[in-house]
Design an enzyme around this catalytic site. Structure first.
Site, PDB file in Angstrom:
ATOM      1  N   LYS A 164       0.811  -1.264   0.030  1.00 19.35           N
ATOM      2  CA  LYS A 164       0.043   0.000   0.163  1.00 19.35           C
ATOM      3  C   LYS A 164       0.925   1.116  -0.052  1.00 19.35           C
ATOM      4  O   LYS A 164       0.607   2.211  -0.643  1.00 19.35           O
ATOM      5  CB  LYS A 164      -0.922   0.033   1.316  1.00 19.35           C
ATOM      6  CG  LYS A 164      -1.829   1.045   1.333  1.00 19.35           C
ATOM      7  CD  LYS A 164      -2.717   1.532   0.217  1.00 19.35           C
ATOM      8  CE  LYS A 164      -3.815   2.492   0.452  1.00 19.35           C
ATOM      9  NZ  LYS A 164      -3.315   3.766   1.074  1.00 19.35           N
ATOM     10  N   GLU A 171       0.909   6.996  -6.768  1.00 20.39           N
ATOM     11  CA  GLU A 171      -0.292   7.726  -6.675  1.00 20.39           C
ATOM     12  C   GLU A 171       0.343   9.188  -6.671  1.00 20.39           C
ATOM     13  O   GLU A 171      -0.288  10.111  -7.378  1.00 20.39           O
ATOM     14  CB  GLU A 171      -1.346   7.622  -5.438  1.00 20.39           C
ATOM     15  CG  GLU A 171      -2.480   8.235  -5.388  1.00 20.39           C
ATOM     16  CD  GLU A 171      -3.080   8.204  -3.844  1.00 20.39           C
ATOM     17  OE1 GLU A 171      -2.929   9.135  -3.202  1.00 20.39           O
ATOM     18  OE2 GLU A 171      -3.420   7.045  -3.684  1.00 20.39           O
TER      19      GLU A 171
END
Length: 292
Positions: A164, A171
């Site tokens: 993550k 991102e």
């Protein structure tokens, strides 16, 4: 199955609802009594039938540590704790060891989906022993998006949060690229409708993505982002990604530059950071700073 869920904020509250819609029982605890089903961790544990699964969804660091410390004293051998917050992967190894000494299993889970997860599902990356993951699998299946993808047993304890973390680093770089392109389009005289250029990219281009869709949403709400101040926070995973890259001698120039660009935003009213701030608000409900 039954699940205890600790932390019912923007993410946790919606997760409780999605799990319940799948037919499972969720007993939730939050420090805000208006959100909680029970009024203490002790009451939460007491209402669950053994062997128990308790999912922790609180801020990384001390809040997670203190919650796990308290659960370690309340739970029994054979129970499992899931940390679904944004903890650093090195903390997972510590938590797993502490709980294992009491016979309690541990699974770390990176959760992506933001404020849209209730309807669209949450992308899940989890780490831990297969037997502990299997105990939580019905909840993972309830939370994930429809279809074959969106959920992965990434590896050993810590693998979920590490995956993550890298996801969030990517991102950062993607948002930075959209923001830089948007600023350049806004700068030139020849392009007269930047918002519609962005909208046109939503179909048939190699850069189409959910982030691009959210950028168009933001521009529909405020075409030139005039209401926003060019300031964007970082939530921690970007820094950890860069630190991990240094530790492993892996070059990450795009992700590193995007992190440093956020630092720069705190010194000037950066046009690029208006787009970054708008995107973070769109996908995660993160707070934005408006002009005075």
């Amino acid at each position: 199955m039954e699940l205890g869920l600790v932390g019912l904020g923007k993410m946790g509250g919606n997760m409780r609802e999605r799990i319940r819609r799948a037919g499972h029982t969720v007993i939730g605890y939050d420090r805000n009594p208006d959100l909680a089903d029970v009024h203490s961790l002790e009451e939460l544990v007491g209402k669950l039938k053994g062997p128990r699964v308790v999912w922790v969804m609180v801020p990384a660091g001390q809040a997670t540590q203190s919650t796990i410390d308290e659960l370690a004293e309340l739970l029994s051998p054979g129970d499992v704790v899931v940390d679904g917050g944004n903890s650093r992967w090195t903390d997972d190894e510590k938590h797993a060891k502490e709980l294992a000494e009491k016979g309690i299993g541990f699974v770390d889970c990176g959760v992506s989906g933001g404020v849209w997860g209730l309807e669209n599902g949450y992308a899940l990356m989890y780490g831990g022993d297969a037997e502990h993951v299997a105990r939580v699998q019905p909840v993972f299946d309830a939370l994930k998006p429809e279809g074959p993808y969106g959920s992965v047993h990434a590896g050993k304890v810590g693998a979920g949060h590490f995956a993550k973390m890298v996801h969030n680093g990517i991102e950062y770089a993607m948002m930075q690229a959209y923001a830089e392109g948007w600023e350049l389009l806004e700068k030139v005289d020849s392009v007269t409708d930047v918002r519609e250029v962005f909208r046109s990219w939503q179909e048939g281009t190699v850069i189409r993505s959910w982030l691009l869709d959210l950028a168009v949403n933001a521009l529909d709400e405020d075409e030139h982002l005039d209401k926003l101040r060019g300031y964007a926070e970082d939530s921690g995973e970007g820094r950890w990604t860069v630190e991990a890259a240094i530790d492993n001698a892996v070059p990450l120039p795009a992700i590193t530059a995007s992190l440093f660009a956020r630092f720069a935003s705190r010194q000037d009213d950066s046009p690029q950071m208006k787009m970054i701030a708008a995107l973070r608000n769109q996908f995660g409900g993160h707070a934005v700073e408006t002009k005075k």
